[in-house]
Design an enzyme around this catalytic site. Sequence first.
Site, mmCIF file in Angstrom:
data_model
loop_
_atom_site.group_PDB
_atom_site.id
_atom_site.type_symbol
_atom_site.label_atom_id
_atom_site.label_comp_id
_atom_site.label_asym_id
_atom_site.label_seq_id
_atom_site.Cartn_x
_atom_site.Cartn_y
_atom_site.Cartn_z
ATOM 1 N N HIS A 56 4.478 -10.850 -0.919
ATOM 2 C CA HIS A 56 3.276 -11.667 -1.120
ATOM 3 C C HIS A 56 3.731 -13.087 -1.445
ATOM 4 C CE1 HIS A 56 -0.966 -11.899 -3.167
ATOM 5 N NE2 HIS A 56 -0.737 -12.910 -2.351
ATOM 6 N N ASP A 57 3.713 -13.956 -0.438
ATOM 7 C CA ASP A 57 4.203 -15.321 -0.609
ATOM 8 C C ASP A 57 3.627 -16.162 0.526
ATOM 9 O OD1 ASP A 57 5.852 -17.592 -1.350
ATOM 10 O OD2 ASP A 57 7.223 -16.144 -2.291
ATOM 11 N N ILE A 58 4.089 -17.390 0.661
ATOM 12 C CA ILE A 58 3.609 -18.227 1.742
ATOM 13 C C ILE A 58 4.061 -17.631 3.089
ATOM 14 C CG2 ILE A 58 3.572 -20.274 0.286
ATOM 15 C CD1 ILE A 58 6.144 -21.182 1.700
ATOM 16 N N PRO A 59 3.345 -17.920 4.175
ATOM 17 C CA PRO A 59 3.640 -17.267 5.454
ATOM 18 C C PRO A 59 5.089 -17.380 5.906
ATOM 19 C CG PRO A 59 1.520 -18.361 5.581
ATOM 20 C CD PRO A 59 2.110 -18.741 4.257
ATOM 21 N N ASP A 83 9.598 -0.733 0.320
ATOM 22 C CA ASP A 83 8.310 -1.005 -0.321
ATOM 23 C C ASP A 83 8.469 -2.134 -1.333
ATOM 24 O OD1 ASP A 83 5.662 -0.777 -1.090
ATOM 25 O OD2 ASP A 83 6.068 0.835 -2.531
ATOM 26 N N LEU A 84 8.494 -3.372 -0.833
ATOM 27 C CA LEU A 84 8.644 -4.540 -1.697
ATOM 28 C C LEU A 84 7.335 -5.290 -1.908
ATOM 29 C CD1 LEU A 84 12.068 -5.962 -0.456
ATOM 30 C CD2 LEU A 84 11.598 -4.261 -2.234
ATOM 31 N N LYS A 85 6.290 -4.886 -1.200
ATOM 32 C CA LYS A 85 4.957 -5.486 -1.374
ATOM 33 C C LYS A 85 5.029 -7.021 -1.338
ATOM 34 C CE LYS A 85 3.173 -1.549 -4.005
ATOM 35 N NZ LYS A 85 4.424 -0.744 -4.069
ATOM 36 N N THR A 110 7.840 -17.777 4.197
ATOM 37 C CA THR A 110 8.746 -16.979 3.369
ATOM 38 C C THR A 110 8.639 -15.497 3.697
ATOM 39 O OG1 THR A 110 8.666 -18.596 1.577
ATOM 40 C CG2 THR A 110 9.315 -16.350 0.993
ATOM 41 N N LYS A 161 11.639 6.172 0.178
ATOM 42 C CA LYS A 161 11.157 4.850 -0.206
ATOM 43 C C LYS A 161 12.168 4.162 -1.105
ATOM 44 C CE LYS A 161 8.608 3.483 -3.668
ATOM 45 N NZ LYS A 161 7.545 3.294 -4.684
ATOM 46 N N ARG A 192 7.632 10.540 -8.902
ATOM 47 C CA ARG A 192 7.946 11.235 -10.148
ATOM 48 C C ARG A 192 7.749 12.741 -10.125
ATOM 49 N NH1 ARG A 192 4.741 6.967 -13.768
ATOM 50 N NH2 ARG A 192 3.778 6.654 -11.728
ATOM 51 N N THR A 212 -2.968 1.789 -6.394
ATOM 52 C CA THR A 212 -3.577 3.042 -6.863
ATOM 53 C C THR A 212 -3.691 3.098 -8.383
ATOM 54 O OG1 THR A 212 -1.395 4.105 -6.771
ATOM 55 C CG2 THR A 212 -2.847 4.384 -4.861
ATOM 56 N N ARG A 241 -0.523 13.471 -6.540
ATOM 57 C CA ARG A 241 -0.082 14.225 -7.699
ATOM 58 C C ARG A 241 -0.413 15.702 -7.498
ATOM 59 N NH1 ARG A 241 2.512 10.519 -8.351
ATOM 60 N NH2 ARG A 241 2.801 9.170 -10.158
#
Length: 235
Positions: A65-68, A61-63, A70, A34, A212, A120, A182
Site C-alpha cells: 500500500h504505497d504510491i503507484p 502476503d505483504l499487503k 513504488t 504464505k 495458528r 478479517t 478457524r
Amino acid sequence: MRKTPELIVALDVGDLASAAALVDRLYPAVTLFKVGLQLFTAEGPRAVEAVQQRGGRVFLDLKLHDIPNTVAGAVCEAARLGVVMCTLHASGGRSMLQAAAQAVAGGGSSMQLLAVTVLTSLDARGLEEALGSPLDVAAQVVRMASLAREAGVDGVVASPHEIGLLRAALGPLARLVIPGIRPAWVAAGDQRRVMTPREAAVAGADYLVIGRPITAAADPVKATDRILDELRAVA
C-alpha cells in the site's frame, strides 16, 4: 462436483529455521505456503527461497500500500522471486492497482495479484473507527473488490462471510483467497468474521489461508490432516 479449495499454510513465524521445519513437515500434503510480514521482515527473500527449495510455492502476503510507482516496483521484485501470488491493499486506489497489474503483465510474469478488501480482524465498529464514517462491512468489501477487478487485479482477499456476495459481484472465475478460517476445535483469537474450513468450502472459496490452528498446534501434521479431511469430505 464441488471444487475443493486449496489450503495455504501461513508461515507466521519469526525465523527461517521454524518456517523451514514447518514446510519440511507439511510438504507434500501442503504445497502452497504464505510468507507474510513477520517472516519476510525477519528473513527477507531468503524465506521465499527456503520454501521453494523444499518444493513449495509461495503466496507473498505483504499487503502492499504505497504510491503507484513504488508498488509497481515492489510487485516486479516479487515476480522475480518466483512467488505465485502477491497481495496489495485495494484501498490504495485505482491508480495504484492499475500500476501493479500493468507492471506484472508487462514483465510477462504469471504471478497473480490479490487485493485485500477489509481485514478479517475488523468488524463494523472497527471499520468505522478506521475510516471515520459508518460503513457496512459487506458493502465495503464488494466496493473494494469491484474496484480491484476493474483495475486488472486477478482476485481478492476477504473474509469467508463475503464469499457469496463476491461471487455474485465478480463472477465464477475470480480467485477468492479466504483467511479468517478457524476449525471448530480452535478458538477464533483476534479474528472477527470467521468460518470453519467446511463452511468456507461450501460457500465457494478457492483458497483457504490457515495459520495458528496449524502452526500453534501440538502436532501441526495431525492438525493439517484433520483440516484436509474436512475439506475432502465437502467435494
